[in-house]
Design an enzyme around this catalytic site. Structure first.
Site, short mmCIF file in Angstrom:
data_model
loop_
_atom_site.label_atom_id
_atom_site.label_comp_id
_atom_site.label_asym_id
_atom_site.label_seq_id
_atom_site.Cartn_x
_atom_site.Cartn_y
_atom_site.Cartn_z
N LYS A 113 9.38 -45.23 25.31
CA LYS A 113 10.37 -44.48 24.55
C LYS A 113 11.62 -45.32 24.27
O LYS A 113 12.25 -45.18 23.22
CB LYS A 113 10.73 -43.17 25.27
N LYS A 195 -3.41 -43.83 21.44
CA LYS A 195 -3.91 -42.47 21.66
C LYS A 195 -3.51 -41.54 20.52
O LYS A 195 -2.52 -41.79 19.81
CB LYS A 195 -3.38 -41.92 22.99
N LYS A 198 1.27 -36.40 18.91
CA LYS A 198 1.90 -35.44 18.01
C LYS A 198 2.75 -36.14 16.96
O LYS A 198 2.91 -35.65 15.86
CB LYS A 198 2.82 -34.50 18.81
P1 TYM Z 1 2.29 -33.65 26.02
O1 TYM Z 1 3.03 -32.52 25.42
O2 TYM Z 1 2.50 -35.00 25.45
O3 TYM Z 1 0.74 -33.35 25.99
C1 TYM Z 1 0.21 -32.14 26.50
C2 TYM Z 1 -1.09 -32.42 27.22
O4 TYM Z 1 -2.02 -33.06 26.35
C3 TYM Z 1 -2.50 -34.27 26.93
N1 TYM Z 1 -2.72 -35.27 25.88
C4 TYM Z 1 -3.84 -35.99 25.73
N2 TYM Z 1 -4.98 -36.02 26.43
C5 TYM Z 1 -5.95 -36.86 26.00
N3 TYM Z 1 -5.85 -37.64 24.91
C6 TYM Z 1 -4.71 -37.66 24.17
N4 TYM Z 1 -4.62 -38.41 23.09
C7 TYM Z 1 -3.64 -36.80 24.58
N5 TYM Z 1 -2.41 -36.55 24.08
C8 TYM Z 1 -1.86 -35.62 24.89
C9 TYM Z 1 -1.40 -34.71 27.88
O5 TYM Z 1 -1.90 -35.56 28.89
C10 TYM Z 1 -0.91 -33.38 28.42
O6 TYM Z 1 -1.73 -32.95 29.48
N6 TYM Z 1 4.91 -34.65 30.18
C11 TYM Z 1 3.94 -33.74 29.57
C12 TYM Z 1 4.38 -32.29 29.56
C13 TYM Z 1 4.77 -31.77 30.90
C14 TYM Z 1 3.91 -31.49 31.99
C15 TYM Z 1 4.72 -31.01 33.03
C16 TYM Z 1 2.53 -31.59 32.15
C17 TYM Z 1 6.05 -31.48 31.30
N7 TYM Z 1 6.02 -31.03 32.61
C18 TYM Z 1 4.20 -30.65 34.27
C19 TYM Z 1 1.98 -31.24 33.39
C20 TYM Z 1 2.82 -30.77 34.42
C21 TYM Z 1 3.71 -34.18 28.13
O7 TYM Z 1 4.53 -34.82 27.54
O8 TYM Z 1 2.55 -33.68 27.58
#
Ligand code: TYM
Length: 335
Positions: A113, A195, A198
């Site tokens: 980031k 990967k 969003k």
């Molecule tokens: P975020 O919002 O980026 O993504 C949400 C979930 O989707 C999974 N993910 C993927 N899995 C496989 N391949 C991909 N290309 C891919 N892109 C996204 C992420 O691994 C995630 O599970 N930090 C977290 C949000 C969060 C969180 C938490 C998660 C905040 N607090 C506590 C678990 C527990 C995040 O940015 O996910």
């Protein structure tokens, strides 16, 4: 016996995509019958990279709607919005004293980031893993269904929990990243570069809100090559990715046919037709996404229902959070 506690969250920083679904949400849906589940929309987290909040409320609603459209039952799980749980902020404060600047600066997502937005290296970004640990530990969760990209954050959450326990007494169990397969999932962008995400590579990302025609177009454009040069070759990662997606949405027979075609191909005798594979994948993907898209759109038109669901989720989550905070304060001597 009490059910094990599960927690996971998604940032409302854009439209949800197949990476989110196959990396995380698919597991949520399976876990809701077996575990005591808490799932939330991480709107505080989104402020670290998306300070403009004009679209935030809309995005939060869409994430809630898409979670339900994918199969989450708000009667079985607590589905809530992070900012409705002030208990997380207090725990975040305590955990910040267990986290060291050096380790936070070394976190992969932080470095990424900083590279992408060098003008917005704020303290919230640096302590992102601490807030994430607070999200998890506030319910004393043991299983955290996430994609591969969150593995390091989970390791950090375990470290913070251990340090707390060591310093003040046992309050937290050790949270583990979870997936129903053997390994955590990483869905690649359709051009094979990094990967699916969003915010990056939107033309190579399939969103749960994409129209049929967009889905077809994106899949037909996905990266392939001239085919394997020898029988039973190892698949390049962008081809493996198409097979991974296919294994999620197509019938086992279909997947097997293309696996066999791939394995029997060699230089000068290419049996696998990537054009056919993509056509089939596109057709099956359209069938998979269309009902989710339609249900999510219906739900988003019903703001009252979404409000009722997240209010009910927050109530349940706050009861659990308040109990954890009571234990935390007692352990620290803040009671
Ligand atoms: P975020 O919002 O980026 O993504 C949400 C979930 O989707 C999974 N993910 C993927 N899995 C496989 N391949 C991909 N290309 C891919 N892109 C996204 C992420 O691994 C995630 O599970 N930090 C977290 C949000 C969060 C969180 C938490 C998660 C905040 N607090 C506590 C678990 C527990 C995040 O940015 O996910």
């Amino acid at each position: 016996m009490a059910k094990e506690v599960v927690l996971s969250g998604i940032r409302p920083t854009g439209f949800l995509h197949l990476g989110n679904y196959f990396g995380a949400m698919r597991n949520y849906v399976r876990m809701q019958d077996e575990y005591n589940c808490y799932f939330f929309v991480a709107n505080w987290h989104s402020l670290t990279t998306h300070p403009d909040t004009r679209e935030l409320r809309n995005s939060v609603n869409r994430v809630v709607a898409e979670n339900i459209a994918c199969g989450l039952d708000p009667e079985k799980v607590a589905l809530y919005i992070q900012s409705d749980l002030p208990e997380i902020a207090e725990l975040y404060l305590y955990l910040n004293t267990m986290a060291y600047k050096g380790e936070l600066e070394k976190t992969t997502t932080f470095k990424e980031k900083v590279r992408l937005s060098p003008d917005n290296v704020n303290a919230g970004l640096l302590t992102y893993p601490v807030l994430m640990a607070a999200d998890i530990l506030i319910h004393r969760a043991v299983k955290v269904p996430v994609g591969k990209d969150q593995e390091q954050h989970l390791e950090m959450a375990r470290n913070f929990a251990e340090r707390f326990n060591h310093r003040y007494g046992d309050v937290f169990p050790s949270p583990q990243a979870f997936n129903y397969g053997t390994e955590l999932v990483k869905i690649l962008s359709l051009d094979g570069n990094g990967k699916m995400s969003k915010s990056e590579n939107q033309m190579n990302t399939i969103f749960l809100a994409d129209e049929d025609e967009q889905i077809r177009k994106k899949i037909m454009k996905a990266k392939t090559d001239g085919g394997p040069l020898a029988p039973n070759s190892i698949k390049p990662d962008y081809i493996e990715n198409l097979f991974t997606l296919m294994s999620q949405v197509s019938t086992p027979d279909t997947v097997q046919k293309f696996e066999d075609d791939f394995n029997n191909s060699s230089e000068g005798n290419c049996i696998i037709r990537y054009g056919d594979l993509k056509k089939q994948l596109a057709a099956d993907m359209v069938e998979f996404v269309a009902p989710i898209r339609a249900k999510a759109a219906d739900l988003q038109a019903n703001q009252d229902l979404l409000k009722k669901i997240t209010r009910q989720g927050a109530e349940k989550a706050r009861a659990s959070g308040a109990e954890t905070l009571r234990l935390v304060r007692e352990a620290i001597g803040m009671n």
